[in-house]
Design a protein around this motif. Structure first.
Motif, PDB file in Angstrom:
ATOM      1  N   ASN A   1       0.814  -1.217   0.000  1.00 32.14           N
ATOM      2  CA  ASN A   1       0.000   0.000   0.000  1.00 32.14           C
ATOM      3  C   ASN A   1       0.848   1.268   0.000  1.00 32.14           C
ATOM      4  OD1 ASN A   1      -2.342  -1.594   0.176  1.00 32.14           O
ATOM      5  ND2 ASN A   1      -2.149  -1.687   2.392  1.00 32.14           N
ATOM      6  N   CYS A   2       2.143   1.119  -0.230  1.00 28.92           N
ATOM      7  CA  CYS A   2       3.068   2.259  -0.163  1.00 28.92           C
ATOM      8  C   CYS A   2       3.742   2.520  -1.506  1.00 28.92           C
ATOM      9  CB  CYS A   2       4.125   2.006   0.914  1.00 28.92           C
ATOM     10  SG  CYS A   2       3.473   1.976   2.579  1.00 28.92           S
ATOM     11  N   TRP A   3       2.954   2.721  -2.546  1.00 33.80           N
ATOM     12  CA  TRP A   3       3.502   2.932  -3.885  1.00 33.80           C
ATOM     13  C   TRP A   3       3.327   4.359  -4.380  1.00 33.80           C
ATOM     14  CZ3 TRP A   3       6.709  -0.443  -5.881  1.00 33.80           C
ATOM     15  CH2 TRP A   3       6.667  -1.759  -5.427  1.00 33.80           C
ATOM     16  N   THR A   4       2.914   5.276  -3.531  1.00 34.13           N
ATOM     17  CA  THR A   4       2.740   6.662  -3.946  1.00 34.13           C
ATOM     18  C   THR A   4       4.104   7.344  -4.016  1.00 34.13           C
ATOM     19  OG1 THR A   4       0.592   6.729  -2.856  1.00 34.13           O
ATOM     20  CG2 THR A   4       1.613   8.849  -3.392  1.00 34.13           C
ATOM     21  N   ILE A   5       4.393   7.984  -5.133  1.00 35.12           N
ATOM     22  CA  ILE A   5       5.666   8.692  -5.324  1.00 35.12           C
ATOM     23  C   ILE A   5       5.431  10.170  -5.057  1.00 35.12           C
ATOM     24  CG2 ILE A   5       7.421   9.365  -7.006  1.00 35.12           C
ATOM     25  CD1 ILE A   5       6.929   6.656  -8.376  1.00 35.12           C
ATOM     26  N   SER A   6       6.350  10.768  -4.308  1.00 36.59           N
ATOM     27  CA  SER A   6       6.235  12.184  -3.983  1.00 36.59           C
ATOM     28  C   SER A   6       7.534  12.909  -4.309  1.00 36.59           C
ATOM     29  CB  SER A   6       5.926  12.338  -2.487  1.00 36.59           C
ATOM     30  OG  SER A   6       5.885  13.704  -2.140  1.00 36.59           O
ATOM     31  N   MET A   7       7.406  14.119  -4.821  1.00 36.51           N
ATOM     32  CA  MET A   7       8.560  14.992  -5.016  1.00 36.51           C
ATOM     33  C   MET A   7       8.935  15.552  -3.652  1.00 36.51           C
ATOM     34  SD  MET A   7       8.997  14.870  -8.232  1.00 36.51           S
ATOM     35  CE  MET A   7       9.342  16.128  -9.400  1.00 36.51           C
ATOM     36  N   CYS A   8      10.184  15.423  -3.287  1.00 36.08           N
ATOM     37  CA  CYS A   8      10.639  15.899  -1.985  1.00 36.08           C
ATOM     38  C   CYS A   8      10.965  17.391  -2.045  1.00 36.08           C
ATOM     39  CB  CYS A   8      11.882  15.120  -1.546  1.00 36.08           C
ATOM     40  SG  CYS A   8      11.578  13.352  -1.398  1.00 36.08           S
ATOM     41  N   GLU A   9      11.069  17.996  -0.886  1.00 35.07           N
ATOM     42  CA  GLU A   9      11.481  19.391  -0.790  1.00 35.07           C
ATOM     43  C   GLU A   9      12.961  19.500  -1.120  1.00 35.07           C
ATOM     44  OE1 GLU A   9       9.391  21.937  -0.195  1.00 35.07           O
ATOM     45  OE2 GLU A   9       7.767  20.469  -0.133  1.00 35.07           O
ATOM     46  N   LYS A  10      13.415  20.676  -1.452  1.00 38.03           N
ATOM     47  CA  LYS A  10      14.800  20.890  -1.849  1.00 38.03           C
ATOM     48  C   LYS A  10      15.794  20.446  -0.770  1.00 38.03           C
ATOM     49  CE  LYS A  10      17.888  24.342  -3.778  1.00 38.03           C
ATOM     50  NZ  LYS A  10      18.032  25.704  -4.261  1.00 38.03           N
ATOM     51  N   GLU A  11      15.437  20.654   0.507  1.00 35.04           N
ATOM     52  CA  GLU A  11      16.350  20.312   1.600  1.00 35.04           C
ATOM     53  C   GLU A  11      16.349  18.820   1.950  1.00 35.04           C
ATOM     54  OE1 GLU A  11      12.430  21.589   3.379  1.00 35.04           O
ATOM     55  OE2 GLU A  11      13.773  22.468   1.905  1.00 35.04           O
ATOM     56  N   ASP A  12      15.395  18.052   1.426  1.00 31.38           N
ATOM     57  CA  ASP A  12      15.329  16.618   1.722  1.00 31.38           C
ATOM     58  C   ASP A  12      16.442  15.865   1.008  1.00 31.38           C
ATOM     59  OD1 ASP A  12      13.111  16.909   3.351  1.00 31.38           O
ATOM     60  OD2 ASP A  12      11.697  16.612   1.702  1.00 31.38           O
ATOM     61  N   LYS A  13      17.158  15.049   1.758  1.00 32.59           N
ATOM     62  CA  LYS A  13      18.275  14.274   1.222  1.00 32.59           C
ATOM     63  C   LYS A  13      18.082  12.780   1.406  1.00 32.59           C
ATOM     64  CE  LYS A  13      20.632  18.047   0.417  1.00 32.59           C
ATOM     65  NZ  LYS A  13      20.116  18.768  -0.703  1.00 32.59           N
ATOM     66  N   TYR A  14      17.067  12.371   2.181  1.00 34.99           N
ATOM     67  CA  TYR A  14      16.862  10.961   2.509  1.00 34.99           C
ATOM     68  C   TYR A  14      15.440  10.515   2.192  1.00 34.99           C
ATOM     69  CZ  TYR A  14      21.113  11.311   5.310  1.00 34.99           C
ATOM     70  OH  TYR A  14      22.398  11.507   5.719  1.00 34.99           O
ATOM     71  N   CYS A  15      15.326   9.256   1.776  1.00 36.77           N
ATOM     72  CA  CYS A  15      14.052   8.558   1.754  1.00 36.77           C
ATOM     73  C   CYS A  15      14.052   7.704   3.024  1.00 36.77           C
ATOM     74  CB  CYS A  15      13.929   7.652   0.535  1.00 36.77           C
ATOM     75  SG  CYS A  15      13.820   8.525  -1.037  1.00 36.77           S
ATOM     76  N   VAL A  16      13.004   7.809   3.808  1.00 40.09           N
ATOM     77  CA  VAL A  16      12.948   7.144   5.103  1.00 40.09           C
ATOM     78  C   VAL A  16      11.796   6.142   5.117  1.00 40.09           C
ATOM     79  CG1 VAL A  16      12.623   7.498   7.592  1.00 40.09           C
ATOM     80  CG2 VAL A  16      13.890   9.183   6.240  1.00 40.09           C
ATOM     81  N   THR A  17      12.054   4.987   5.721  1.00 39.43           N
ATOM     82  CA  THR A  17      11.023   3.988   5.952  1.00 39.43           C
ATOM     83  C   THR A  17      10.979   3.710   7.445  1.00 39.43           C
ATOM     84  OG1 THR A  17      11.438   2.975   3.804  1.00 39.43           O
ATOM     85  CG2 THR A  17      10.236   1.647   5.409  1.00 39.43           C
ATOM     86  N   VAL A  18       9.782   3.752   8.016  1.00 35.27           N
ATOM     87  CA  VAL A  18       9.604   3.512   9.446  1.00 35.27           C
ATOM     88  C   VAL A  18       8.674   2.317   9.625  1.00 35.27           C
ATOM     89  CG1 VAL A  18       8.762   4.466  11.628  1.00 35.27           C
ATOM     90  CG2 VAL A  18       9.869   5.969   9.957  1.00 35.27           C
ATOM     91  N   HIS A  19       9.171   1.293  10.333  1.00 34.41           N
ATOM     92  CA  HIS A  19       8.343   0.139  10.695  1.00 34.41           C
ATOM     93  C   HIS A  19       8.018   0.257  12.182  1.00 34.41           C
ATOM     94  CE1 HIS A  19      10.401  -1.823   7.190  1.00 34.41           C
ATOM     95  NE2 HIS A  19       9.142  -2.104   6.965  1.00 34.41           N
ATOM     96  N   ASP A  20       6.748   0.327  12.509  1.00 37.61           N
ATOM     97  CA  ASP A  20       6.318   0.361  13.906  1.00 37.61           C
ATOM     98  C   ASP A  20       5.677  -0.975  14.255  1.00 37.61           C
ATOM     99  OD1 ASP A  20       7.059   2.980  14.700  1.00 37.61           O
ATOM    100  OD2 ASP A  20       5.307   3.798  13.672  1.00 37.61           O
ATOM    101  N   THR A  21       6.094  -1.537  15.368  1.00 35.60           N
ATOM    102  CA  THR A  21       5.460  -2.722  15.918  1.00 35.60           C
ATOM    103  C   THR A  21       4.687  -2.252  17.130  1.00 35.60           C
ATOM    104  OG1 THR A  21       7.349  -4.047  15.225  1.00 35.60           O
ATOM    105  CG2 THR A  21       5.854  -5.051  16.811  1.00 35.60           C
ATOM    106  N   VAL A  22       3.380  -2.308  17.024  1.00 37.14           N
ATOM    107  CA  VAL A  22       2.530  -1.815  18.097  1.00 37.14           C
ATOM    108  C   VAL A  22       2.047  -3.014  18.902  1.00 37.14           C
ATOM    109  CG1 VAL A  22       0.473  -0.473  18.647  1.00 37.14           C
ATOM    110  CG2 VAL A  22       1.819   0.084  16.614  1.00 37.14           C
TER     111      VAL A  22
END
Length: 127
Positions: free
Chosen positions: A34-55
């Protein structure tokens, strides 16, 4: 023919610098599919981040959620708060957070493997 292919390969590898930085984005999805949406990042963004939460709502059946985003920095990689455990992975190439477990090393490795395969194919074909 070889010169044309090598020039094309070099151009493709350099194109990345000409386009804006992009990452996959999603918020608290139960699956990476469900995570296939592509987004243009802001100029200052240098990283693509993935967060896995175990609740930990139930002791034997924890709930897993995934979020992806652009970020100017790489957040802390592992944290535990109350019943939640957070695992963070960061990478520095456009769209590198596709599979949810990206890292700088895997991005460079995949790119190097692709370049090596292209060069091998070019020289194996001969004149």
């Amino acid at each position: 023919m070889k010169t044309t292919l090598i020039t094309l390969l070099a151009a493709v590898l350099c194109v990345e610098q000409a386009y804006p930085f992009m990452c996959y984005v999603c918020q608290e999805q139960e699956s990476n599919k469900n995570c296939w949406t592509i987004s243009m990042c802001e100029k200052e963004d240098k990283y693509c981040v993935t967060v896995h939460d175990t609740v930990g709502t139930k002791p034997n059946k924890p709930k897993y959620v995934i979020s992806k985003m652009c970020s100017p920095m790489c957040p802390a990689t592992g944290q535990q708060q109350n019943q939640t455990y957070r695992r963070v992975s960061c990478c520095e190439k456009p769209l590198c957070n596709v599979n949810g477990v990206s890292s700088k090393q895997s991005s460079y490795g995949v790119m190097s493997l692709g370049v090596l395969a292209c060069i091998t194919h070019i020289f194996a074909r001969g004149p």
